[in-house]
Design a protein around this motif. Structure first.
Motif, PDB file in Angstrom:
ATOM      1  N   ARG A 255       0.818  -1.212   0.000  1.00  0.00           N
ATOM      2  CA  ARG A 255       0.000   0.000   0.000  1.00  0.00           C
ATOM      3  C   ARG A 255       0.854   1.266   0.000  1.00  0.00           C
ATOM      4  N   GLY A 256       2.165   1.121   0.112  1.00  0.00           N
ATOM      5  CA  GLY A 256       3.045   2.276   0.096  1.00  0.00           C
ATOM      6  C   GLY A 256       3.413   2.820   1.458  1.00  0.00           C
ATOM      7  N   VAL A 257       3.066   2.106   2.525  1.00  0.00           N
ATOM      8  CA  VAL A 257       3.460   2.535   3.871  1.00  0.00           C
ATOM      9  C   VAL A 257       4.976   2.405   4.009  1.00  0.00           C
ATOM     10  N   ASP A 258       5.613   3.406   4.585  1.00  0.00           N
ATOM     11  CA  ASP A 258       7.063   3.352   4.822  1.00  0.00           C
ATOM     12  C   ASP A 258       7.296   2.522   6.081  1.00  0.00           C
ATOM     13  N   ILE A 259       7.300   1.209   5.911  1.00  0.00           N
ATOM     14  CA  ILE A 259       7.435   0.273   7.023  1.00  0.00           C
ATOM     15  C   ILE A 259       8.623  -0.635   6.772  1.00  0.00           C
ATOM     16  N   THR A 260       9.498  -0.753   7.758  1.00  0.00           N
ATOM     17  CA  THR A 260      10.597  -1.698   7.719  1.00  0.00           C
ATOM     18  C   THR A 260      10.457  -2.635   8.917  1.00  0.00           C
ATOM     19  N   SER A 261      11.277  -3.694   8.922  1.00  0.00           N
ATOM     20  CA  SER A 261      11.149  -4.663  10.005  1.00  0.00           C
ATOM     21  C   SER A 261      12.458  -5.411  10.204  1.00  0.00           C
ATOM     22  N   GLU A 262      12.535  -6.070  11.334  1.00  0.00           N
ATOM     23  CA  GLU A 262      13.724  -6.841  11.701  1.00  0.00           C
ATOM     24  C   GLU A 262      13.299  -8.155  12.342  1.00  0.00           C
ATOM     25  N   THR A 263      14.194  -9.120  12.314  1.00  0.00           N
ATOM     26  CA  THR A 263      14.094 -10.261  13.208  1.00  0.00           C
ATOM     27  C   THR A 263      15.431 -10.424  13.906  1.00  0.00           C
ATOM     28  N   CYS A 264      15.520 -11.424  14.781  1.00  0.00           N
ATOM     29  CA  CYS A 264      16.712 -11.612  15.605  1.00  0.00           C
ATOM     30  C   CYS A 264      17.189 -13.056  15.473  1.00  0.00           C
ATOM     31  N   PRO A 265      18.457 -13.316  15.754  1.00  0.00           N
ATOM     32  CA  PRO A 265      18.962 -14.684  15.619  1.00  0.00           C
ATOM     33  C   PRO A 265      18.162 -15.713  16.403  1.00  0.00           C
ATOM     34  N   GLU A 299      12.694 -17.490   5.223  1.00  0.00           N
ATOM     35  CA  GLU A 299      12.240 -17.188   3.865  1.00  0.00           C
ATOM     36  C   GLU A 299      11.985 -15.694   3.708  1.00  0.00           C
ATOM     37  N   ALA A 300      11.438 -15.065   4.737  1.00  0.00           N
ATOM     38  CA  ALA A 300      11.165 -13.629   4.680  1.00  0.00           C
ATOM     39  C   ALA A 300      12.453 -12.805   4.666  1.00  0.00           C
ATOM     40  N   VAL A 301      13.495 -13.310   5.306  1.00  0.00           N
ATOM     41  CA  VAL A 301      14.808 -12.654   5.224  1.00  0.00           C
ATOM     42  C   VAL A 301      15.320 -12.712   3.791  1.00  0.00           C
ATOM     43  N   ARG A 302      15.189 -13.885   3.185  1.00  0.00           N
ATOM     44  CA  ARG A 302      15.714 -14.054   1.833  1.00  0.00           C
ATOM     45  C   ARG A 302      14.921 -13.263   0.794  1.00  0.00           C
ATOM     46  N   ASP A 303      13.586 -13.157   0.965  1.00  0.00           N
ATOM     47  CA  ASP A 303      12.805 -12.463  -0.068  1.00  0.00           C
ATOM     48  C   ASP A 303      12.648 -10.967   0.200  1.00  0.00           C
ATOM     49  N   GLY A 304      13.193 -10.476   1.316  1.00  0.00           N
ATOM     50  CA  GLY A 304      13.193  -9.042   1.579  1.00  0.00           C
ATOM     51  C   GLY A 304      12.003  -8.544   2.368  1.00  0.00           C
ATOM     52  N   THR A 305      11.062  -9.419   2.716  1.00  0.00           N
ATOM     53  CA  THR A 305       9.955  -8.976   3.574  1.00  0.00           C
ATOM     54  C   THR A 305      10.500  -8.471   4.901  1.00  0.00           C
ATOM     55  N   LEU A 306      11.433  -9.219   5.480  1.00  0.00           N
ATOM     56  CA  LEU A 306      12.173  -8.753   6.659  1.00  0.00           C
ATOM     57  C   LEU A 306      13.417  -8.032   6.168  1.00  0.00           C
ATOM     58  N   ASP A 307      13.537  -6.772   6.558  1.00  0.00           N
ATOM     59  CA  ASP A 307      14.588  -5.932   6.001  1.00  0.00           C
ATOM     60  C   ASP A 307      15.950  -6.154   6.620  1.00  0.00           C
ATOM     61  N   MET A 308      15.979  -6.482   7.914  1.00  0.00           N
ATOM     62  CA  MET A 308      17.280  -6.461   8.588  1.00  0.00           C
ATOM     63  C   MET A 308      17.324  -7.409   9.766  1.00  0.00           C
ATOM     64  N   ILE A 309      18.542  -7.638  10.242  1.00  0.00           N
ATOM     65  CA  ILE A 309      18.793  -8.435  11.435  1.00  0.00           C
ATOM     66  C   ILE A 309      19.184  -7.476  12.560  1.00  0.00           C
ATOM     67  N   ALA A 310      18.641  -7.697  13.737  1.00  0.00           N
ATOM     68  CA  ALA A 310      19.015  -6.945  14.936  1.00  0.00           C
ATOM     69  C   ALA A 310      19.101  -7.954  16.072  1.00  0.00           C
ATOM     70  N   TYR A 357      23.718 -11.329   3.869  1.00  0.00           N
ATOM     71  CA  TYR A 357      24.018 -10.941   5.247  1.00  0.00           C
ATOM     72  C   TYR A 357      24.434  -9.475   5.319  1.00  0.00           C
ATOM     73  N   VAL A 358      25.255  -9.024   4.394  1.00  0.00           N
ATOM     74  CA  VAL A 358      25.650  -7.608   4.389  1.00  0.00           C
ATOM     75  C   VAL A 358      24.424  -6.720   4.195  1.00  0.00           C
ATOM     76  N   ARG A 359      23.507  -7.168   3.342  1.00  0.00           N
ATOM     77  CA  ARG A 359      22.282  -6.374   3.129  1.00  0.00           C
ATOM     78  C   ARG A 359      21.494  -6.212   4.413  1.00  0.00           C
ATOM     79  N   ILE A 360      21.280  -7.305   5.153  1.00  0.00           N
ATOM     80  CA  ILE A 360      20.412  -7.230   6.329  1.00  0.00           C
ATOM     81  C   ILE A 360      21.120  -6.675   7.557  1.00  0.00           C
ATOM     82  N   SER A 361      22.449  -6.776   7.602  1.00  0.00           N
ATOM     83  CA  SER A 361      23.173  -6.334   8.798  1.00  0.00           C
ATOM     84  C   SER A 361      23.691  -4.912   8.705  1.00  0.00           C
ATOM     85  N   ALA A 362      23.836  -4.376   7.491  1.00  0.00           N
ATOM     86  CA  ALA A 362      24.457  -3.057   7.350  1.00  0.00           C
ATOM     87  C   ALA A 362      23.724  -2.154   6.369  1.00  0.00           C
ATOM     88  N   VAL A 363      23.487  -2.649   5.151  1.00  0.00           N
ATOM     89  CA  VAL A 363      22.922  -1.781   4.115  1.00  0.00           C
ATOM     90  C   VAL A 363      21.496  -1.362   4.458  1.00  0.00           C
TER      91      VAL A 363
END
Length: 482
Positions: A255-265, A299-310, A357-363
């Motif tokens: 819908r265009g919401v500026d929403i990002t997300s994370e998961t954890c190890p 799977e969500a990490v790989r397809d970009g639904t989850l943006d980053m690792i924290a 990993y570089v994408r989700i941990s830094a970029v």
């Protein structure tokens, strides 16, 4: 040719897209050249990185360093030391300290503590709560990295704001473009189930999961996304733990919401089967769930639904963590030092690529908070925030050696890992070298602020905000009088 402070040779530079062998030259904390060794300027020091990969330093947007107020658990010194040892070069610290970071004065006091002790760069969150809505603009002006809104109960017992207060808060912060990070669990559902379960005599570890079913996250994420869409506020969903909440996040992005997300190890690598052996040590908010949830999160990490690792780095003393009555155990454990070894192990196992990993941990975190490309990239002009890692080095996580030395107990104790940071540079200075913390780096960390222009912040429905409606009061009074 101008002399560099440091030239790193024979390493492999990793971005979110490629890996290539190159040298890097650093001067005054910045990368000034990337390329063939023969093209590098003369340097005060040359570091041979044969066998090492150079990654942008990890950015952990979710840590709790407990100072002020709970220094028996953690301090800025011990927490950022752990970050440096874990290849993390920037951390964002949460506001549920004592006092909470709810006013400019509290922010200033915490900033002083951080500047005196930090080994790595840092951002400080401001609190978004029911009773400090009138402080949000002042916090934005004084330099918070963003806001934290506790939609559900967690350590510190800060009251969750009503939906009405959240809406006004989003209206106030939207024009600043600062991102609000959400503990997205619905407080009323959890409180109801908690009381019912306790009354029924459920004190076992899995009762914690029963008190916080995934619907609490689904409802909270959906509600926050609607408020963000209506106001134009930027939001970030913290510690995603369930497959179910991925749907409202995907729908909001569409819908265009500026929403990002994370998961954890711990959500990726553990599941409810581990409660049998670890018990209350695994208690964390939100809870660690079923293996099917872990699979969906990968799977969500790989397809970009989850943006980053924290990490949700949340240390407590062992006495506070261990309790046969699950409700009496504090929630959380340290994670900022173990995240990179755990995730590099996942790389070695083929669960994600090194570039992912570089994408989700830094970029991704750098982009989401407007720090890219100064942070999150190893390009000319960027800060020289570098984790030099040995992908073949193997160790076993030992909680007794963690640098969160006041509260080391972790459910990952005894886990074998493959891939470790060997050196950590923060703006060109060694914070960790040869797996040894560099004491002279204490106090060298700087507060980070948004530097790269993000899409222009825009308040949506500006004519319908609470402030706009209140401003109409005098107009209506004049009309009635006339």
């Amino acid at each position: 040719m101008t002399q560099a402070d440091l030239v790193i040779i024979n390493g492999h530079i990793v971005s979110h897209e490629t890996t290539h062998k190159a040298a890097i030259a650093i001067r005054d904390g910045k990368i000034i050249a990337v390329g063939e060794e023969s093209s590098m300027p003369p340097a005060k020091e040359v570091l041979d990185a044969t066998g090492l990969h150079l990654l942008p330093g990890a950015i952990d947007v979710h840590v709790h360093f407990r100072e002020p107020g709970y220094t028996h658990k953690e301090t800025w010194e011990s927490g950022t030391a752990a970050a440096a040892m874990g290849g993390v070069t920037t951390v964002f610290e949460m506001p549920n300290t004592n006092p909470p970071t709810a006013t400019p004065e509290a922010f200033a006091d915490k900033l002083t503590l951080a500047e005196q002790q930090a080994y790595v760069d840092f951002g400080i969150y401001g609190l978004m709560a029911e009773d400090n809505v009138d402080q949000l603009e002042a916090l934005a002006e004084c330099g918070v990295i963003g806001f934290k809104c506790f939609m559900g109960n967690t350590f510190g017992n800060l009251p969750s704001p009503s939906t009405g207060a959240m809406l006004e808060a989003f209206e106030r912060v939207a024009p600043y473009g600062l991102r609000t990070s959400l503990h997205a669990e619905t407080a009323s559902i959890m409180a109801w189930r908690y009381e019912r379960l306790r009354a029924a005599g459920r004190n076992d570890a899995l009762a914690h999961v029963a008190a916080r079913p995934d619907v609490v996250a689904v409802e909270a994420v959906s509600r926050a996304a609607i408020l963000a869409e209506w106001t134009g506020a930027r939001i970030h969903v913290l510690h995603v733990s369930s497959a179910a909440e991925l749907r409202p996040m995907r729908e909001a992005k569409q819908r265009g919401v500026d929403i990002t997300s994370e998961t954890c190890p711990h959500y990726l690598m553990m599941d409810t089967r581990d409660y049998a052996t670890l018990g209350s040590l695994m208690r964390v908010n939100p809870p660690i769930r079923e293996s099917a949830d872990s699979d969906a999160l990968w799977e969500a990490v790989r397809d970009g639904t989850l943006d980053m690792i924290a990490t949700d780095h949340a240390p407590h003393t062992p006495n506070e963590q261990h309790n046969e009555v699950i409700w009496e155990a504090d929630c959380g454990f340290p994670g900022v030092e173990t995240q990179m070894p755990l995730m590099l192990t996942a790389v070695s196992e083929g669960k994600i690529t090194l570039q992912e990993y570089v994408r989700i941990s830094a970029v991704a975190p750098a982009k989401a908070w407007g720090l890219y490309p100064r942070k999150g990239s190893l390009t000319v002009g960027a800060d020289a925030d570098i984790a030099l890692v040995d992908l073949e080095r193997q160790e076993v996580i030992d909680q007794e050696t963690l640098h969160s030395h006041r509260a080391r107990a972790t459910p990952f104790h005894g886990w074998p890992v493959k891939g470790l940071p060997v050196h950590t540079l923060v703006r060109g200075r060694f914070a960790m070298r040869d797996r040894t913390l560099q004491s002279e780096a204490k106090g060298s960390g700087l507060s980070v602020k948004r530097v790269q222009q993000m899409p222009t912040a825009k308040l949506v429905n500006s004519d319908k905000t609470l402030a706009a409606e209140i401003a109409k009061t005098s107009v209506h009074k004049e009309e009635v009088t006339s």
